[in-house]
Write an enzyme that holds these catalytic residues in place. Structure first.
Site, PDB file in Angstrom:
ATOM      1  CG  HIS A 166      -0.439   0.315   2.510  1.00 42.18           C
ATOM      2  ND1 HIS A 166      -0.032  -0.678   3.317  1.00 42.18           N
ATOM      3  CD2 HIS A 166      -0.121   1.620   3.238  1.00 42.18           C
ATOM      4  CE1 HIS A 166       0.526  -0.310   4.422  1.00 42.18           C
ATOM      5  NE2 HIS A 166       0.487   0.993   4.426  1.00 42.18           N
ATOM      6  CG  ASP A 200      -0.199  -4.011   2.672  1.00 43.73           C
ATOM      7  OD1 ASP A 200      -0.002  -3.455   1.545  1.00 43.73           O
ATOM      8  OD2 ASP A 200      -0.578  -3.336   3.489  1.00 43.73           O
ATOM      9  CB  SER A 277       3.423   1.789   6.289  1.00 47.49           C
ATOM     10  OG  SER A 277       2.627   0.871   5.769  1.00 47.49           O
TER      11      SER A 277
END
Length: 548
Positions: A166, A200, A277
């Site tokens: 992402h 992910d 992230s």
């Protein structure tokens, strides 16, 4: 003789005089206090001999390294800051087409997931800047250029970097800044090697002029609840930020359900925020045991509940993404099952001690060929007991397509054993419901991007099962479209199946490429398109334009 007045009566009769007496007393007190204060203040201002006062000195730096300090110095140089840019798109809404239903009406998974998880895309502003959005955050007006921020870490000195999907998803430009790059350095351009939406995870690469610093990968199975861990990343654009916490739990699934069955997280209370992230979660040996991926929050900030993909999962995905196919292949036996069932169901179907109740069997898939049917209960694979659906998936998914396995199952209370040939999960998913594969397209074999320059799109082979379902004799599937390209302007969409180009049938990629090879700038181009997502009969649509 006048009557004698009591004290209260005398006070009331002389109220005015009493008031003046009270005011006079208060005024005298205020004046006296002012005089005393002025006297003290004046005394404080008098010069005092300070020749006996010793000046303060900055002491020598005390070197008190601890384990956290050593790990931060050791791993920090291999942690990178990732900035992405998404160029303006013509429209964020699906483009309607006469005769076709609107796209994207599937609903459910992504929306439900965002009710619980806020992905770590932070702003490029300073502290407090950035809105904490879940994917990209520094966008101007609608449809304008958008920027986003994430983290990653180098695992190969030649420039291979692990991050979250992402972080780089839908990005048109990716720049990576090393810890040694200056603040004003825009970073080094990176390209995507491969992504896996199920976990992910993504692998990107920068060109390295020399050997780059790397992290070491640890074994996440060794992590225990209560172990100290460190997180390093770029929250709110603050690069090389280190936070500490513990492993709060293991084997967590997404709160509320709806997540991928391949996502089993390490939970930590190390402070992680938008921008972290893709950064590493480290144990006390300095080894990466997870990739920080998501947080559970209602405030868009850290509340002490973060989630990281375990390193053992990361290693397996990385190895497949750097392979020649640059994609993750998982094994499947071609069945579906209900993730959660009541104890009453297990008792009625006779597997109270463990097993998986088959809901559907993919036509033509491994299980169907082996004779399995809905309501069979799988209890073991190659002699190893299967206690639930997660156990079944973790056993089958790592197996290579083409390998075989012995299934033990119950039917009407009787135990049976059969041999099944493991298939590619993407293919069985398409065969079951026309679902897209890992990169979001219905095709399973990406074609060379020979049409990319001319149309701004790539095509892939359409599975036979989908052609049969749509009652088509052939065609090619649109697998990728470049924003602002000729294909995007028409509009074509990912997943469309093209059966003709300018009245020339395109039953396969070879015929498609042959047809477009004859086209040149200024020619009219008309595609006959079928949408696998159209409801009802669907039918064909005619999409055309003049080739620029």
């Amino acid at each position: 003789m006048a009557p004698i007045q009591s004290f209260p009566e005398r006070l009331r009769s002389h109220r005015l005089a009493a008031t003046f007496v009270l005011l006079g007393t208060l005024s005298a007190g205020v004046i006296a206090g002012s005089v005393l204060t002025g006297t003290v203040h004046g005394a404080m201002q008098q010069k005092t001999d300070t020749s006996d006062a010793a000046p303060l000195r900055i002491p020598p730096a005390a070197n008190q390294p601890n384990q956290f300090t050593q790990i931060a110095k050791q791993v920090g140089p291999a942690v990178v800051n990732i900035n992405t840019e998404s160029l303006p798109k013509q429209s964020t809404a699906p483009k309607g087409r006469r005769g076709l239903s609107p796209r994207g009406g599937q609903g459910g998974d992504q929306g439900d997931m965002q009710d619980f998880f806020n992905r770590f895309f932070g702003g490029n502003g300073g502290p407090g800047g950035g809105d904490g959005d879940d994917d990209d955050d520094q966008g101007g007006p609608a449809g304008g250029e958008r920027r986003a921020l994430g983290s990653g870490f180098i695992v190969d000195p030649r420039g291979y970097i692990i991050t979250n999907n992402h972080v780089v998803d839908k990005a048109d430009r990716i720049n990576v800044k090393l810890s040694t790059d200056s603040e004003n350095d825009p970073g080094r351009p990176a390209r995507v090697i491969g992504v896996d939406k199920e976990t992910d995870l993504a692998v990107i690469k920068i060109d390295a002029t020399g050997s780059l610093p790397t992290v070491k990968l640890g074994n996440s199975d060794g992590a225990q609840v209560g172990d100290w861990v460190l997180a390093i990343g770029s929250p709110f654009s603050l690069s090389q930020t280190v936070t500490a916490g513990i492993v709060s739990a293991k084997n967590r699934t997404e709160p509320g359900g709806g997540g991928s069955q391949f996502q089993k997280f390490i939970q930590t209370d190390a402070a992680i925020n938008p921008g972290n992230s893709g950064g590493p979660l480290l144990d006390m040996t300095g080894a990466v045991i997870g990739v920080n991926t998501a947080i559970y929050t209602q405030s868009m900030g850290s509340v002490g509940v973060g989630f990281a993909v375990p390193s053992n999962t990361v290693i397996g995905v990385y190895n497949m993404l750097i392979s020649p196919d640059h994609k993750v292949v998982r094994g499947s036996i071609g069945i579906s099952f209900q993730p959660t069932i009541s104890s009453a169901v297990s008792r009625v179907y006779g597997f109270a001690k463990g097993g998986v109740l088959v809901s559907t069997v993919t036509p033509g898939g491994p299980a169907a060929k082996a004779g399995l049917k809905p309501q069979d209960v799988i209890t073991a694979i190659d002699g190893s007991a299967v206690k639930d659906g997660d156990d079944l998936v973790s056993n089958v998914a790592p197996r290579h397509p083409g390998s075989s396995a012995r299934l033990t199952y119950l039917r009407d209370g009787k135990e049976n054993t059969v041999t099944v040939t493991i298939a590619d999960r993407n293919e069985t998913a398409v065969a079951m419901n026309g679902a897209p594969d890992d990169d979001g397209t219905p095709g399973k074999t990406p074609a060379p991007n020979v049409s990319q320059d001319k149309f701004g799109m790539s095509v892939s082979t359409v599975p036979a099962e989908m052609l049969s379902r749509l009652k088509l004799s052939g065609g090619v599937a649109v697998s990728n479209i470049k924003p602002g390209s000729f294909a995007d302007d028409l509009p074509l969409q990912k997943g469309d199946i093209i059966t003709e180009v300018n009245r020339h049938a395109t039953p396969n990629i070879s015929e498609f490429e042959s047809a477009i090879a004859k086209l040149k700038s200024g020619d009219d181009v008309v595609f006959v398109v079928h949408s696998p997502n159209a409801r009802g009969a669907g039918g064909s649509s005619f999409v055309g334009g003049r080739l620029p």
